[in-house]
Design an enzyme around this catalytic site. Structure first.
Site, mmCIF file in Angstrom:
data_model
loop_
_atom_site.group_PDB
_atom_site.id
_atom_site.type_symbol
_atom_site.label_atom_id
_atom_site.label_comp_id
_atom_site.label_asym_id
_atom_site.label_seq_id
_atom_site.Cartn_x
_atom_site.Cartn_y
_atom_site.Cartn_z
ATOM 1 N N GLU A 31 0.803 -1.227 0.000
ATOM 2 C CA GLU A 31 0.000 0.000 0.000
ATOM 3 C C GLU A 31 0.834 1.273 0.000
ATOM 4 O O GLU A 31 0.551 2.221 0.727
ATOM 5 C CB GLU A 31 -0.963 -0.020 1.195
ATOM 6 C CG GLU A 31 -1.943 -1.184 1.131
ATOM 7 C CD GLU A 31 -2.901 -1.221 2.294
ATOM 8 O OE1 GLU A 31 -4.091 -1.491 2.039
ATOM 9 O OE2 GLU A 31 -2.475 -1.002 3.431
HETATM 10 N N1 IFG Z 1 -4.400 -4.015 4.404
HETATM 11 C C1 IFG Z 1 -3.161 -3.544 5.017
HETATM 12 C C2 IFG Z 1 -2.981 -3.819 6.488
HETATM 13 C C3 IFG Z 1 -4.280 -3.781 7.276
HETATM 14 C C4 IFG Z 1 -5.300 -4.667 6.586
HETATM 15 C C5 IFG Z 1 -6.559 -4.815 7.431
HETATM 16 C C6 IFG Z 1 -2.062 -5.549 4.144
HETATM 17 C C7 IFG Z 1 -0.823 -6.184 3.598
HETATM 18 C C8 IFG Z 1 -5.617 -4.094 5.227
HETATM 19 N N2 IFG Z 1 -2.041 -4.198 4.313
HETATM 20 O O1 IFG Z 1 -3.013 -6.248 4.426
HETATM 21 O O2 IFG Z 1 -2.080 -2.854 7.045
HETATM 22 O O3 IFG Z 1 -4.753 -2.465 7.427
HETATM 23 O O4 IFG Z 1 -7.377 -5.852 6.959
#
Ligand code: IFG
Length: 521
Positions: free
Chosen positions: A330
């Site tokens: 992200e």
């Molecule tokens: N995606 C984000 C996490 C977390 C997650 C919550 C990943 C690799 C959503 N990154 O999953 O930091 O916020 O479900």
């Protein structure tokens, strides 16, 4: 006898017709077929049990004393028996032997034999003996998990098991950044993971909302960057001694810790702690919300790379395991070209400190080192960049968010968790094949599975229990058992049988309506 007298005796007569419950002292013999993960091969010896008694001893081959002591401690606490540990060979009792196991069991497998006369676990290495102990643990009456002495008796069902894992990497991730969890909570989770033969614990140590590991060369990271959490609570961090306690506790149970410092995104806590790390030299405020994708290290500053080198250097020195996770997910605030260059350089830094890189699968948009592991967290069964990387030799850890993310709600009524990847009840968590999940990615490219628990909405061990159980054992079985044994009807029976033990252990598990939980569990 008068009618009146007869009528007065009627209730007592009726009582004699009630089915007699098990005698107060009888302990239900655990059914041989309830072990999770299901063993590769197991045959029950009908009508045979081994009784743990006051004279039961544990005999250990040289090196296996620690494993023997952990089994003995479990037995002493709930049986009240002395359960001495001494050098193998012994007569009767429980023997932990490092010889005689078939070669097929490999480094982590074992052979278990329970007869009326003895219990014998054979393996080629200590990890195998430890995994054999987990199976034995599950074959002991659930009362063995009581924290106080119970009446017994302590029958173990007779039978023969030869067992070994499908995948070498069977992990669980705990996000200690969104909310901080003390060492005791992490050790408690490790105890639960071990029972299901999970062998890796990935700790998500840094994120926008918190930095959780003390770095001596950058002290503000923990003291300031670790001072809060999602929701604005007190936060916290591990001293390096705390982290070493976790690593040692895990290692004694054959669990390898994989530390993660997420970069270049998910870095607000670090950026807030040191203004020079920011491109404009201005530190942002600490962040206590739950947005993602808004932060980035300054990829154009040399300071960033000496920062990473020193952080990684200190963390690598504290981490006996082979892996160091650099996150990489992200990075919406990092330009794609800058991201790729950053990840490529960060990989070199980690390798220079002797560790193998793990990254969320976003790192396949850079150039993964041949040894770099990509952790797949997507919600689709096709990803072109991941497929290309796998075809070029990148190995994968499978954590599809709509199958393995333990922070996903079970359903719309689940009080904790999120739902962006969809609802995940037990059948969904179990209903996939990590070795055949991604288009164009063969099982040979899959190192294993991991169940992440993100903690935006999770604040206590009871919350961890609720989200991890009963779904974590499903992921554990996908990581351990042959896919040929994959069968929802059979699995849900085995899983239900775990309920009474979780009840005795004080695990606050979700009683999914998809499972029939035995009475009283
Ligand atoms: N995606 C984000 C996490 C977390 C997650 C919550 C990943 C690799 C959503 N990154 O999953 O930091 O916020 O479900």
């Amino acid at each position: 006898m008068s009618i009146r007298r007869l009528l007065a005796l009627l209730p007592f007569f009726l009582l004699t017709l009630l089915p007699a419950g098990p005698p107060a002292t009888a302990a239900a013999v655990v059914a041989f077929g309830t072990v999770v993960p299901v063993p590769v091969t197991s045959t029950v010896t009908t009508g045979v049990t081994y009784g743990i008694t006051a004279s039961t001893a544990v005999y250990a081959d040289p090196g296996a004393e620690g494993i023997a002591e952990r089994l003995a401690a479990l037995l002493r606490r709930s049986t009240g028996y002395p359960v001495p540990v001494s050098a193998a060979p012994g007569v009767g009792g429980v023997s932990l032997l490092l010889s005689g196991a078939p070669a097929t069991v490999g480094a982590e497998g074992y052979q278990l034999d329970v007869t009326a006369a003895s219990i014998v676990i054979r393996a080629t290495g200590l990890a195998g003996l430890s995994n054999g102990i987990q199976t034995l643990h599950q074959l002991l009456p659930v009362a063995v998990d009581a924290a106080t002495v119970q009446p017994g008796p302590w029958p173990v069902p007779g039978g023969h098991i030869v067992d070994y894992p499908r995948f070498g990497y069977r992990g669980a991730m705990l996000d200690v950044a969104r909310h901080f969890f003390p060492v005791s909570a992490v050790e408690r989770y490790i105890d639960q993971l071990v029972l299901y033969k999970i062998n890796y614990l990935h700790l998500h140590l840094s994120d926008d909302q918190g930095w959780r590991i003390a770095i001596n060369s950058w002290p503000n990271l923990a003291t300031y960057g670790g001072s809060t959490a999602v929701g604005g609570g007190a936060g916290g961090y591990y001293t390096q001694a705390d982290y070493q306690r976790i690593v040692s506790y895990a290692a004694a149970r054959f669990v390898t810790v994989v530390p993660e410092i997420d970069m270049p995104g998910h870095t607000n806590a670090a950026l807030a702690s040191y203004a020079p790390l920011n491109c404009d030299g201005v530190a942002p405020p600490l962040y206590t919300g739950t947005d993602v994708g808004f932060s980035s290290l300054c990829t154009s500053k040399e300071l960033t790379y000496s920062f990473i080198d020193q952080v990684v250097g200190e963390l690598a020195a504290l981490t006996p395991g082979p892996y160091l996770h650099i996150g990489g997910d992200e990075a919406a605030s990092t330009a794609p070209a800058d991201y790729a260059a950053f990840i490529n350089r960060a990989q070199q830094i980690v390798a220079a400190h002797g560790k193998t890189v793990v990254g969320w699968h976003d790192v396949t948009k850079a150039t993964p080192l041949p040894s770099t592991l990509a952790q797949y967290w997507g919600t689709t069964t096709r990803d072109a960049a991941v497929q290309t990387a796998a075809q070029n030799g990148t190995k994968l850890i499978m954590s599809p968010a709509n199958r393995a993310y333990l922070d996903m709600k079970y359903n719309s009524r689940t009080p904790l968790g999120q739902s962006w990847a969809g609802y995940i009840d037990v059948k969904t968590a179990y209903g996939w094949d990590p070795g055949a999940y991604l288009t164009g990615v063969p099982a040979s490219a899959v190192l294993g599975v991991e169940a992440p628990l993100w903690t935006e909405t999770i604040t206590t061990s009871a919350d961890i229990d609720y989200m991890a159980f009963p779904r974590l054992p499903a992921i554990a079985e996908l990581g351990w058992s042959p896919y040929s044994t994959h069968n929802w009807t059979a699995f849900k029976q085995r899983l239900g049988a775990q309920g009474p033990r979780w009840h005795v252990m004080g695990v606050n598990y979700y009683h999914s309506a998809q499972i029939s939980w035995p009475g009283g569990s």
